[in-house]
Scaffold this motif. Structure first.
Motif, mmCIF file in Angstrom:
data_model
loop_
_atom_site.group_PDB
_atom_site.id
_atom_site.type_symbol
_atom_site.label_atom_id
_atom_site.label_comp_id
_atom_site.label_asym_id
_atom_site.label_seq_id
_atom_site.Cartn_x
_atom_site.Cartn_y
_atom_site.Cartn_z
ATOM 1 N N SER A 268 -15.182 88.605 -55.090
ATOM 2 C CA SER A 268 -13.808 88.116 -55.170
ATOM 3 C C SER A 268 -13.760 86.647 -54.763
ATOM 4 N N PHE A 269 -12.568 86.132 -54.508
ATOM 5 C CA PHE A 269 -12.419 84.735 -54.091
ATOM 6 C C PHE A 269 -12.328 84.609 -52.574
ATOM 7 N N ILE A 270 -12.791 85.602 -51.846
ATOM 8 C CA ILE A 270 -12.744 85.556 -50.393
ATOM 9 C C ILE A 270 -13.516 84.355 -49.864
ATOM 10 N N THR A 271 -12.946 83.687 -48.869
ATOM 11 C CA THR A 271 -13.586 82.534 -48.251
ATOM 12 C C THR A 271 -13.049 82.360 -46.842
ATOM 13 N N THR A 272 -13.878 81.803 -45.985
ATOM 14 C CA THR A 272 -13.441 81.490 -44.624
ATOM 15 C C THR A 272 -13.245 79.989 -44.442
ATOM 16 N N ALA A 273 -13.171 79.277 -45.543
ATOM 17 C CA ALA A 273 -12.967 77.818 -45.468
ATOM 18 C C ALA A 273 -11.635 77.508 -44.797
ATOM 19 N N PRO A 274 -11.565 76.469 -44.005
ATOM 20 C CA PRO A 274 -10.296 76.104 -43.352
ATOM 21 C C PRO A 274 -9.178 75.879 -44.369
ATOM 22 N N GLY A 275 -8.010 76.363 -44.032
ATOM 23 C CA GLY A 275 -6.844 76.145 -44.877
ATOM 24 C C GLY A 275 -6.798 76.976 -46.144
ATOM 25 N N SER A 276 -7.605 78.023 -46.209
ATOM 26 C CA SER A 276 -7.714 78.794 -47.452
ATOM 27 C C SER A 276 -6.964 80.121 -47.425
ATOM 28 N N LEU A 277 -6.239 80.425 -46.366
ATOM 29 C CA LEU A 277 -5.656 81.759 -46.234
ATOM 30 C C LEU A 277 -4.644 82.066 -47.330
ATOM 31 N N ASP A 278 -3.964 81.068 -47.847
ATOM 32 C CA ASP A 278 -2.956 81.297 -48.875
ATOM 33 C C ASP A 278 -3.526 81.213 -50.287
ATOM 34 N N LEU A 279 -4.805 81.001 -50.409
ATOM 35 C CA LEU A 279 -5.441 80.982 -51.726
ATOM 36 C C LEU A 279 -5.264 82.339 -52.391
ATOM 37 N N GLY A 280 -4.787 82.347 -53.631
ATOM 38 C CA GLY A 280 -4.598 83.621 -54.312
ATOM 39 C C GLY A 280 -3.739 83.476 -55.545
ATOM 40 N N VAL A 281 -3.186 84.599 -56.006
ATOM 41 C CA VAL A 281 -2.294 84.604 -57.165
ATOM 42 C C VAL A 281 -0.940 85.161 -56.732
ATOM 43 N N ASP A 353 15.056 79.636 -53.849
ATOM 44 C CA ASP A 353 15.210 80.527 -54.996
ATOM 45 C C ASP A 353 13.956 80.591 -55.856
ATOM 46 N N ASN A 354 13.106 79.578 -55.764
ATOM 47 C CA ASN A 354 11.880 79.566 -56.563
ATOM 48 C C ASN A 354 10.642 79.875 -55.728
ATOM 49 N N ALA A 355 10.829 80.458 -54.547
ATOM 50 C CA ALA A 355 9.691 80.818 -53.702
ATOM 51 C C ALA A 355 8.853 81.886 -54.377
ATOM 52 N N SER A 356 7.554 81.721 -54.352
ATOM 53 C CA SER A 356 6.653 82.691 -54.961
ATOM 54 C C SER A 356 6.362 83.835 -54.001
ATOM 55 N N ILE A 357 5.924 84.961 -54.554
ATOM 56 C CA ILE A 357 5.599 86.147 -53.762
ATOM 57 C C ILE A 357 4.133 86.496 -53.995
ATOM 58 N N PRO A 358 3.353 86.641 -52.948
ATOM 59 C CA PRO A 358 1.921 86.916 -53.149
ATOM 60 C C PRO A 358 1.672 88.235 -53.870
ATOM 61 N N ILE A 359 0.757 88.186 -54.830
ATOM 62 C CA ILE A 359 0.203 89.421 -55.405
ATOM 63 C C ILE A 359 -0.997 89.835 -54.567
ATOM 64 N N ILE A 360 -1.888 88.903 -54.352
ATOM 65 C CA ILE A 360 -3.005 89.101 -53.419
ATOM 66 C C ILE A 360 -3.532 87.722 -53.039
ATOM 67 N N ARG A 361 -3.856 87.563 -51.765
ATOM 68 C CA ARG A 361 -4.331 86.266 -51.290
ATOM 69 C C ARG A 361 -5.460 86.450 -50.288
ATOM 70 N N ASN A 362 -6.082 85.354 -49.969
ATOM 71 C CA ASN A 362 -7.312 85.379 -49.192
ATOM 72 C C ASN A 362 -7.144 86.001 -47.813
ATOM 73 N N GLU A 363 -6.019 85.790 -47.164
ATOM 74 C CA GLU A 363 -5.823 86.349 -45.826
ATOM 75 C C GLU A 363 -5.930 87.876 -45.847
ATOM 76 N N GLU A 364 -5.383 88.494 -46.892
ATOM 77 C CA GLU A 364 -5.519 89.944 -47.021
ATOM 78 C C GLU A 364 -6.973 90.328 -47.244
ATOM 79 N N LEU A 365 -7.692 89.549 -48.043
ATOM 80 C CA LEU A 365 -9.090 89.890 -48.330
ATOM 81 C C LEU A 365 -9.932 89.892 -47.062
ATOM 82 N N ASN A 384 -15.391 89.290 -36.075
ATOM 83 C CA ASN A 384 -15.474 87.897 -36.514
ATOM 84 C C ASN A 384 -14.312 87.571 -37.451
ATOM 85 N N ASP A 385 -14.028 88.492 -38.378
ATOM 86 C CA ASP A 385 -12.919 88.272 -39.308
ATOM 87 C C ASP A 385 -11.565 88.377 -38.610
#
Length: 466
Positions: A268-281, A353-365, A384-385
């Motif tokens: 998947s796109f899982i990563t522990t890079a800084p600032g990546s928790l919101d990475l997703g669709v 009104d245009n705020a997006s809603i996560p389908i899945i993102r890195n923090e969940e992974l 560690n996680d």
């Protein structure tokens, strides 16, 4: 499409065949009867343009009913005690969702809700997949990419259905012509297995789907590879495979296939890079003409005040950073009969009104990986996680010792509660997965004792149709 009596008496088929930039202004093709020439021509003589537009249209279908006041996020959030809806014009948000002895399957806006929309989109995807067998002007690689995308979206829609219906099950063999015998209702286990199969089939198709999708994506499906030039481009097929594996990992965890979950997470796109928790669709919304707004910022939706208590840190004052970030003072206050204390907090992550809603993102992974490792008794890797999420998302100190067993599960559920707060019913689903739904009663408003509903019923109209 749906399985209920509309397969006997269907008056409307929703097929999204219109796509514009950002999905704004994109409507649905309403078909008043089964002989409508537009639908018939798409099925029998599909064109490249129609197929590509229908592909984009699946994104419209899969977000239907997600952001409504009585939609997926809000209703599952009520059941999971994340928030509460106080609407004087409709007492069912309390009388049925909380106080009632059971959810009402005959109520299409509440207990019978969250069924028609995902099945409509599943039908749309099946119609598209069938059309791919006949369309000219679409390359084999493009067909593979479309198939992989459509099956992944179907998996998401089936997952929304079984997340709400749980052990009540759901039909899966729904690619049948109108008037055919209704598909049988299958067990939760079979539905989840079907979702996993769809995702694996989709992955195999995507691997032969070239590099770029031949149709435009919404703004919530942008490339997952960090760019140095500041440009934002549509997600590539390769990175969409990573999204597919991320969703599969969530399904693996729901099925308690822990080793398989770890394998899929690696892909998947899982990563522990800084600032990546919101990475997703994400589900994307806009204020453009004809598009759908995010209405989770409505005046009737309030955050559960117990969030502020349960998020207090050891000093008894400082709050978990996620609650400080996601919970704010409401513009108005809400009252619940019999409760003296007013509800004064709302959710800040959907303020626009245009705020997006996560389908899945890195923090969940990362938390899915922690859960799999806990259940495999690989506690050090799990911690560690968990500590990564505690520090980078919660603003908490690391836990110096390695938690094991029930202590590790408790910590995991705490982190999931606040990391995924009011994003998609995760709290309710998690407490159900771990047999802890009754614990949610302690989170009811002071002086109140509500019921904790474990699942939605299959709609009454569906059962009558059988």
């Amino acid at each position: 499409m749906r399985t209920r009596n509309n397969m006997k008496n269907m008056k409307k088929v929703v097929l999204a065949l219109c796509a514009t930039v950002g999905l704004g202004g994109c409507g649905d093709l309403s078909v008043p009867d089964l002989n409508n020439p537009s639908l018939e021509s798409f099925q029998e003589t599909p064109t490249r343009t129609a197929v590509l537009n229908a592909s984009t249209g699946l994104l419209i279908g899969t977000r239907a009913g997600v952001t409504n006041q009585n939609g997926y996020v809000a209703l599952l959030g009520v059941l999971g005690r994340e928030g509460i809806v106080l609407d004087s014009a409709d007492p069912r948000y309390i009388a049925e969702m909380l106080a009632g002895p059971a959810l009402n399957g005959g109520s299409p806006a509440f207990g019978g809700n969250l069924w028609d929309n995902p099945y409509a989109n599943i039908r749309n995807a099946n119609t598209l997949l069938n059309a791919l067998e006949k369309v000219d002007g679409v390359t084999d690689a493009e067909k593979k990419a479309i198939r992989g995308f459509a099956k992944t979206i179907q998996a998401l829609d089936f997952l929304a259905i079984i997340n709400t219906r749980d052990t009540n099950g759901a039909p899966i063999d729904v690619n049948r012509p109108f008037g055919a015998e209704l598909a049988p209702i299958e067990s939760k286990e079979k539905v989840l297995a079907h979702i996993a199969l769809l995702l694996d089939e989709a992955k195999a198709d995507l691997e032969e789907g070239g590099t770029a999708f031949p149709f435009p994506m919404s703004s919530g499906f942008k490339d997952l590879t960090p760019r140095t030039d500041g440009k934002v481009i549509d997600i590539t097929v390769l990175n969409f495979i990573k999204v597919n594996r991320a969703i599969k990992a969530r399904v693996d965890v729901y099925r308690e296939l822990w080793e398989e979950a770890l394998v899929d997470l690696e892909e998947s796109f899982i990563t522990t890079a800084p600032g990546s928790l919101d990475l997703g669709v994400y589900h994307a919304y806009s204020t453009g003409s004809g598009d759908v707004k995010n209405t989770l910022n409505g005046p009737n939706i309030f955050a559960n005040p117990i969030l502020l208590e349960d998020a207090k840190q050891p000093d008894g004052t400082t709050l978990d950073a996620r609650v400080m970030d996601k919970v704010k003072d409401a513009k108005n206050s809400g009252e619940l009969p019999g409760v003296i204390e007013k509800f004064t907090k709302s959710f800040s992550h959907y303020e626009a009104d245009n705020a997006s809603i996560p389908i899945i993102r890195n923090e969940e992974l990362i938390l899915l990986r922690a859960e799999a490792n806990i259940r495999l008794e690989r506690y050090e890797a799990a911690m560690n996680d968990i500590n990564l999420i505690r520090t980078s998302s919660g603003g908490q100190a690391e836990i110096p010792e390695v938690l094991e067993g029930e202590l590790a599960i408790n910590e995991l559920l705490y982190q999931r509660r606040f990391s995924l707060l009011f994003e998609g019913g995760h709290r309710w689903i998690d407490m159900r997965r771990y047999g802890r739904l009754e614990e949610l009663k302690r989170e009811d408003p002071p002086g109140m004792s509500f019921n904790v509903h474990p699942r939605f019923p299959i709609p009454t109209t569906e059962m009558v149709g059988r």
